[in-house]
Design a protein around this motif. Sequence first.
Motif, short mmCIF file in Angstrom:
data_model
loop_
_atom_site.label_atom_id
_atom_site.label_comp_id
_atom_site.label_asym_id
_atom_site.label_seq_id
_atom_site.Cartn_x
_atom_site.Cartn_y
_atom_site.Cartn_z
N GLY A 39 6.91 3.83 -6.52
CA GLY A 39 6.76 3.20 -5.20
C GLY A 39 6.29 1.77 -5.35
N MET A 40 6.45 1.01 -4.26
CA MET A 40 6.13 -0.42 -4.28
C MET A 40 5.23 -0.77 -3.10
SD MET A 40 7.67 -1.68 -6.97
CE MET A 40 7.95 -3.41 -6.74
N ALA A 41 3.93 -0.87 -3.33
CA ALA A 41 2.96 -1.34 -2.34
C ALA A 41 3.02 -0.52 -1.05
CB ALA A 41 3.13 -2.83 -2.08
N ILE A 66 -2.01 1.01 -0.96
CA ILE A 66 -3.13 1.69 -0.32
C ILE A 66 -3.55 2.95 -1.09
CG2 ILE A 66 -1.66 3.06 1.24
CD1 ILE A 66 -3.81 2.59 3.43
N GLY A 67 -2.59 3.61 -1.75
CA GLY A 67 -2.93 4.80 -2.52
C GLY A 67 -3.86 4.50 -3.67
N GLU A 96 0.36 -6.01 0.46
CA GLU A 96 1.29 -7.00 0.98
C GLU A 96 0.73 -7.68 2.21
OE1 GLU A 96 4.91 -4.66 1.24
OE2 GLU A 96 5.42 -5.18 -0.83
N GLN A 97 1.41 -7.61 3.36
CA GLN A 97 0.95 -8.35 4.54
C GLN A 97 -0.39 -7.87 5.06
OE1 GLN A 97 3.45 -6.19 4.40
NE2 GLN A 97 3.99 -5.32 6.39
N PHE A 98 -0.83 -6.69 4.62
CA PHE A 98 -2.12 -6.18 5.10
C PHE A 98 -3.29 -6.69 4.26
CE2 PHE A 98 1.06 -2.93 6.31
CZ PHE A 98 0.97 -3.09 7.68
N PRO A 102 0.79 6.76 4.59
CA PRO A 102 1.19 5.76 5.56
C PRO A 102 2.12 4.68 5.04
CG PRO A 102 -0.96 5.20 4.73
CD PRO A 102 -0.57 6.50 4.06
N THR A 103 2.63 4.79 3.80
CA THR A 103 3.68 3.87 3.37
C THR A 103 5.00 4.35 3.95
OG1 THR A 103 4.24 5.01 1.29
CG2 THR A 103 2.39 3.47 1.23
#
Length: 306
Positions: A36-38, A67-68, A89-91, A244-245
């Motif tokens: 996965g990616m971010a 987030i993980g 990323e944007q978060f 939540p991704t």
Amino acid sequence: MLNEAHHVPSVGSDKVCSLAEAIGLVRDGDMVALAGMATQSAPMAVVREFIRQGRRQLGLVCLVGGIGVDWLAAAGVIDRVVCCAVSMEQFGTCRQFARAAESGRVRVQELSEWALLARLAAAAQALPYLPIRGLVGTDLIAADSDNLRVLDDPFGGPPVVACRRLIPDVAVLHAHRADRAGNVQCEPGARWADASVMPKAARRVLVTVEEIVDSAVLRRHPDRTVLPGFLVDAVVEVPHGAHPTSLPDRYDYDTRLHREWVAAARHNTSSSAFLDRYLHTPPDEQSYLVAAGLGTRNKEQAGQDG
């Protein structure tokens, strides 16, 4: 060619099990490769189960963790990470991971994306190392001389960097569907390089999917099969297992929950309260989804601002 340390289950056997049973493939102290990616396609259901079960001293391999990784650092599950970057990323910054790295509680080995993929690809091909052109002139080579060496090109070209193979104990990814034999499919928009090479490099492979389907369904689109069953040790049906991704072509990332975590992660007390609310108290994935509001919000709303 498969890594010679890879465990190959019997072809055609039933690989479906519960999430709790699948986590039995992972032992405390193992090195776990998270695909996965971010904010995209992370195997978050597995991350949550690691936290529920109180796992400790896990190592992580990830290209761009999100987030993980932050949740695992906050919960004290991990003690080392090999990565290219960790970001939401944007978060913004993964604050709990950064705090753990700065304190030394989590050791971090930073690599370029190409170097990390080369280390995994070497393991997947049963090679001691693979050479790349990148990293020459950087401090990363001296910082990790056990795994990176500058070599002369035997054919007379400029020097190359030998990237020592990296064999994760377990590779974990989330996908759209699989059959009971462990053949795994992803839609084209959700295919990442790490999800292709990590399972081939690892000793064991755990896959969560949105749905278990009949093999005939997979045969309608054979080009979407990314992993054959003989590479997979366990497959678990977990709807919204990347939440939540996002899971491209299925649902967007959950903006609200990312923002709630970003605010909570600024302080240890509020981050602990967040983990208690969403991860420690809910006993299973269905309860987590209810706590996260997916019982009342549809998948389009999960990605909206506000």
